[in-house]
Scaffold this motif. Structure first.
Motif, PDB file in Angstrom:
ATOM      1  N   ALA A  50      31.256 -10.700 -28.398  1.00 41.52           N
ATOM      2  CA  ALA A  50      29.728 -10.307 -28.716  1.00 41.52           C
ATOM      3  C   ALA A  50      29.350 -11.031 -30.201  1.00 41.52           C
ATOM      4  O   ALA A  50      30.165 -11.041 -30.997  1.00 41.52           O
ATOM      5  CB  ALA A  50      29.513  -8.820 -28.939  1.00 41.52           C
ATOM      6  N   VAL A  90      38.206  -5.834 -33.461  1.00 41.10           N
ATOM      7  CA  VAL A  90      37.072  -5.621 -33.956  1.00 41.10           C
ATOM      8  C   VAL A  90      36.831  -6.686 -35.142  1.00 41.10           C
ATOM      9  O   VAL A  90      35.504  -7.203 -35.169  1.00 41.10           O
ATOM     10  CB  VAL A  90      37.208  -4.143 -35.119  1.00 41.10           C
ATOM     11  N   ASN A  97      37.181  -9.879 -34.548  1.00 38.21           N
ATOM     12  CA  ASN A  97      36.718 -11.078 -33.868  1.00 38.21           C
ATOM     13  C   ASN A  97      35.489 -10.741 -32.903  1.00 38.21           C
ATOM     14  O   ASN A  97      35.178 -11.797 -32.178  1.00 38.21           O
ATOM     15  CB  ASN A  97      37.767 -11.822 -33.344  1.00 38.21           C
ATOM     16  N   SER A  98      35.194  -9.554 -32.867  1.00 38.32           N
ATOM     17  CA  SER A  98      34.108  -8.995 -31.904  1.00 38.32           C
ATOM     18  C   SER A  98      34.500  -9.512 -30.480  1.00 38.32           C
ATOM     19  O   SER A  98      33.684  -9.955 -29.542  1.00 38.32           O
ATOM     20  CB  SER A  98      32.865  -9.623 -32.061  1.00 38.32           C
TER      21      SER A  98
END
Lengths: 181, 295
Positions: A39, A68, A70-71
């Motif tokens: 994302a 979290v 590195n999305s």
């Protein structure tokens, strides 16, 4: 007589212009095993959690593993549930963000892939805009290159390849490339 | 003699203002070039251009403890708020205004409701990349208030009835969030036979400049880590058709628990003003909780 003639024309027309779709065998199908989605537009964990919750709410989703930092979201699916890849993209956008990368891990069972041959995998239609005709087996990763599934910057290198198929306008067609990984 | 005294205070205020602005600029520049920390745009005194997730509901309770040279007694304002993410671009808030100012205007022991506010924000442009984005949103607010108007400052978030509309631009750049907003405010007569004083300017332009920085955690390993953010905001207002304006500085710290609950501590202080204001300096404590996938 006229009606039969029209019907015959329609059948011939569909046969000629319908892109070849590889039929799915009953058992041991080629299927989607996992989606890896990156994302964009966020840094904080509250934003990431919004995406996590949005993805987890989808019926077919079994588990979402969130990286979290590195999305990146790893999504696995429930058995015998209809997977609609578009729902994952919509979930990210509903949370307020965008998809920078959408990779689908597919377990291939001796499939032949080529440009112009659409492949139905777990109910989702894939099209390869620019690929050498080849036989694939085992776990491979497909990267969706359509708008909304890849950042505009990364899409630029595929622009010449995406031909667009409007025959099945009512159905979503995912244009993909086979990644090397 | 009175004139020279006020001129001196004016000059002292200007110097203080300049000093604060230069400190702010240095902090901003340092933040821009720092790659260590991530940025945060969940500002305490203003709203960013980003939106809540669709179908989520947020509940917020803000407590303002303010006073000023014009009114040294403590003015306590309580503003509860319910926020709704209608879709990925639109969010709507409703808020209530409660304060301990009694009807004649003097602060006292009585605590009562004074009005209601409705706020809407529509995000109309977004450009997302990994770890960065630029967003633009338009917003509007309409409020009622039945308190007596005792100051030239216009504030439709707890003092005046009126409406406001404006725009917000937020940039998340190299892990640093910067946001700016500008709006037009129209004050109306307050309720309970408290009209807006005639002769006083009833229109204002408000502007803000905010920056935020995530200090902890250094690396994300999950959603249960407590986030600690630091914000710095500049808030200003200019009364239209007059030369009256104010500029406030508002630093704040913020804790986010379980990536869903937020606790803000802010301090707002006037840097410069040439209009009458009652309670412009003080603290704000807010708690907020976000419920996902509710409606």
């Amino acid at each position: 007589m006229k009606n039969i003639f029209i019907a015959l024309l329609a059948i011939i027309g569909i046969t000629i212009f319908h892109p070849v779709v590889r039929a799915q065998s009953n058992t041991e199908n080629t299927g989607i095993s996992r989606v890896s989605l990156t994302a964009s537009g966020l840094t904080c964990s509250m934003c990431s959690k919004a995406i996590f919750k949005s993805l987890s709410k989808i019926q077919a989703v079994d588990k979402v593993d969130a990286d979290v930092q590195n999305s990146i979201f790893l999504i696995t699916f429930k058995k015998d549930n209809r997977i609609v890849l578009e729902e994952l993209r919509k979930a990210v956008q509903d949370a307020g963000f965008s998809v920078a990368s959408f990779r689908v891990d597919v377990l291939f069972k001796d499939e032949e892939i080529a440009t112009g041959i659409d492949l139905m995998v777990s109910g989702n239609r894939f099209s390869f805009p620019n690929i050498q005709k080849q036989k694939v087996s085992g776990l491979k990763t497909l990267q969706i290159i359509d708008k909304g599934y890849l950042s505009d910057k990364d899409r630029a290198k595929y622009n010449s390849q995406v031909t667009g198929n409007t025959f099945h306008a009512a159905e979503v067609i995912y244009h993909v490339v086979l990644t090397q990984s | 003699m009175v004139n020279s005294y006020f001129t001196q205070r004016h000059i002292i205020r200007h110097n203080f203002l300049l000093r604060c602005l230069s400190i702010f600029s240095i902090v901003l520049v340092v933040c821009l070039f720092s790659r260590q920390a991530s940025g945060q745009e969940l500002f305490v005194y203003t709203e960013p251009a980003s939106n809540m997730p669709a179908k989520s509901i947020g509940i917020r309770a803000s407590n303002w403890f303010m006073n000023g040279p014009g009114d040294p007694s403590l003015n306590y304002r309580f503003i509860p708020e319910v926020m709704w993410g209608a879709n990925k671009n639109l969010m709507l808030h409703t808020e209530g205004f409660f304060s301990n100012t009694n009807q004649s205007g003097k602060t006292g022991q009585s605590f009562h409701g004074e009005g209601l506010g409705l706020y809407g924000k529509y995000r109309f442009y977004t450009s997302d990349q990994v770890y960065r984005h630029f967003r633009l949103a338009g917003f509007g607010r309409i409020s009622t208030n039945n308190s007596r108007i005792q100051q030239e400052q216009i504030d439709i978030n707890g003092y005046n009835a009126g409406y406001q509309f404006g725009m917000i631009a937020t940039q998340l750049l190299h892990k640093q969030a910067i946001s700016s907003s500008i709006s037009f405010v129209q004050a109306l007569d307050n309720g309970n036979k408290h009209p807006f004083p005639s002769g006083s300017p009833d229109k204002a332009i408000q502007a803000s400049l905010s920056t935020g920085r995530l200090l902890l955690p250094r690396n994300y390993t999950g959603y249960n880590q407590t986030n600690f953010n630091v914000m710095l905001e500049l808030l200003g207002e200019h009364l239209v058709s007059s030369n009256k304006a104010y500029l406030d500085i508002a630093p704040a710290i913020q804790f986010i628990f379980n990536s869903q609950t937020r606790l803000d501590f802010g301090y707002r202080r006037e840097l410069y003003s040439n209009m009458t204001r009652m309670s412009q300096n003080g603290f704000m404590i807010r708690i907020e909780h976000l419920l996902f996938n509710v409606l």
